[in-house]
Design a protein around this motif. Structure first.
Motif, short mmCIF file in Angstrom:
data_model
loop_
_atom_site.label_atom_id
_atom_site.label_comp_id
_atom_site.label_asym_id
_atom_site.label_seq_id
_atom_site.Cartn_x
_atom_site.Cartn_y
_atom_site.Cartn_z
N PRO A 39 -1.68 6.94 -0.34
CA PRO A 39 -0.85 7.95 0.33
C PRO A 39 0.44 8.17 -0.45
O PRO A 39 1.01 7.23 -1.02
N GLU A 40 0.91 9.41 -0.46
CA GLU A 40 2.11 9.75 -1.22
C GLU A 40 3.29 8.87 -0.83
O GLU A 40 4.08 8.46 -1.68
N SER A 41 3.39 8.53 0.44
CA SER A 41 4.52 7.73 0.91
C SER A 41 4.51 6.31 0.37
O SER A 41 5.53 5.62 0.40
N LEU A 42 3.38 5.85 -0.15
CA LEU A 42 3.26 4.48 -0.68
C LEU A 42 3.20 4.43 -2.20
O LEU A 42 3.27 3.36 -2.79
N GLN A 43 3.05 5.56 -2.86
CA GLN A 43 2.90 5.59 -4.31
C GLN A 43 4.10 5.01 -5.04
O GLN A 43 3.96 4.39 -6.08
N LYS A 44 5.29 5.17 -4.48
CA LYS A 44 6.51 4.67 -5.14
C LYS A 44 6.52 3.14 -5.23
O LYS A 44 7.26 2.57 -6.02
N ASN A 45 5.69 2.48 -4.43
CA ASN A 45 5.63 1.01 -4.44
C ASN A 45 4.82 0.46 -5.61
O ASN A 45 4.81 -0.75 -5.84
#
Length: 122
Positions: A39-45
């Motif tokens: 999910p886009e919201s988790l990609q930064k991790n």
């Protein structure tokens, strides 16, 4: 109790920062998992997600990183002998274990040192 467990949704293993390509080479390239879009919201991790059949495996970035040497996921395999033959052709080391009655199994490590178990019940 008014609830029940249905199944495991996914298993997460840790890996060091910047190891996503190495995870893809191992889990997708060698073991045949398919990569899932995070999910886009988790990609930064960071990290990367995989799936094979109903099994989801998430590789998460952890700093400082420490491999799971004892704790491990165990994957049920159909035709474990064929998998071992394939791994031998790829020069991948594994350790056979005959201590679980009714099962043939082996262990191997992912590129980060996490322990993985593969087994087939008789």
């Amino acid at each position: 109790m008014y609830f029940q467990y249905e199944s495991i949704d996914h298993v997460q293993l840790a890996a060091p920062a910047g190891s996503e390509e190495k995870a893809r080479e191992f889990y997708k390239g060698l073991l045949g998992f398919q990569e899932l879009q995070k999910p886009e919201s988790l990609q930064k991790n960071g990290g990367v997600w995989f799936q094979a059949g109903q099994i989801q495996l998430h590789i998460g970035i952890e700093e400082p990183f420490k491999a799971a040497k004892k704790a491990h996921p165990a994957f049920r395999v159909i035709n474990l002998e064929e998998m071992k033959a394939y791994l031998r052709t790829e020069n991948v080391a594994y350790t056979e274990d005959n201590k679980l009655p009714g099962a043939e199994r082996f262990y191997m490590n992912d590129p980060f040192g996490n322990r993985l178990e593969f087994l087939e019940w008789e």
